[in-house]
Scaffold this motif. Structure first.
Motif, PDB file in Angstrom:
ATOM      1  N   TRP A  40       0.987  -1.231   0.186  1.00 44.88           N
ATOM      2  CA  TRP A  40       0.056  -0.053  -0.051  1.00 44.88           C
ATOM      3  C   TRP A  40       0.948   1.160  -0.143  1.00 44.88           C
ATOM      4  N   THR A 138      -5.384  -4.170  -0.201  1.00 44.46           N
ATOM      5  CA  THR A 138      -6.206  -3.175   0.818  1.00 44.46           C
ATOM      6  C   THR A 138      -5.052  -2.539   1.813  1.00 44.46           C
ATOM      7  N   ASN A 141      -3.580  -5.467   4.283  1.00 47.92           N
ATOM      8  CA  ASN A 141      -2.724  -6.258   3.846  1.00 47.92           C
ATOM      9  C   ASN A 141      -1.437  -5.646   3.083  1.00 47.92           C
TER      10      ASN A 141
END
Length: 160
Positions: A40, A138, A141
């Motif tokens: 991310w 996401t 994760n």
């Protein structure tokens, strides 16, 4: 990935290689390798940076806050082990850290200047980056992969 993770990995690479001349390009290569791992990143795209967005806009302020915290984290995770002697090959470790951070530093300079050569480098950098449209990530994760990578390499620093 966050600069803090890149710098941690680059420091370990430099200390392991023990040659600043090799650590710098290997640190940079590690950046590209780590960017292939699904993770991310702060919610800002190249498009959002290049359109006329006010510096006071919420997205720029949020990105700036994350970037400042990340720079401070990178400085701490790089500086503390150097200061405490965890990196016997300090010059090589520092070169690995710089190499690992360089692609994101050049991205920042590209965003600030719009320089076409930096833009070509950034296009290459983005091409090497994993594609979140192909592999949805996401925040949970995506941050977990960064925390796991950071913890692994921080453990290697502490272990010596």
């Amino acid at each position: 990935m966050f600069l803090t993770v890149h710098v941690t990995v680059g420091g370990v690479i430099g200390n392991t290689i023990a040659s600043p001349w090799l650590a710098l390009p290997l640190g940079m290569a590690s950046h590209f390798a780590l960017d292939r791992i699904p993770h991310w990143d702060p919610p800002i795209s190249e498009y959002e940076l290049h359109k006329k967005v006010s510096l006071a806009s919420p997205i720029i302020r949020r990105f700036a806050a994350i970037a400042i915290l990340d720079l401070m984290g990178a400085g701490l995770v790089g500086g503390i082990p150097l200061a405490l002697g965890y990196f016997p090959h300090a010059e090589a470790s520092l070169a690995g850290m710089v190499g690992a951070a360089l692609p994101d530093i050049l991205f920042g300079l590209f965003c600030l200047t719009g320089n076409r050569w930096l833009g070509k480098f950034d296009a290459f950098h983005q091409w090497l980056h994993f594609d979140p449209k192909k592999i949805p990530v996401t925040i949970v994760n995506g941050l977990a992969t960064q925390v796991a990578t950071f913890a692994l390499f921080l453990g290697l620093i502490i272990k010596g």
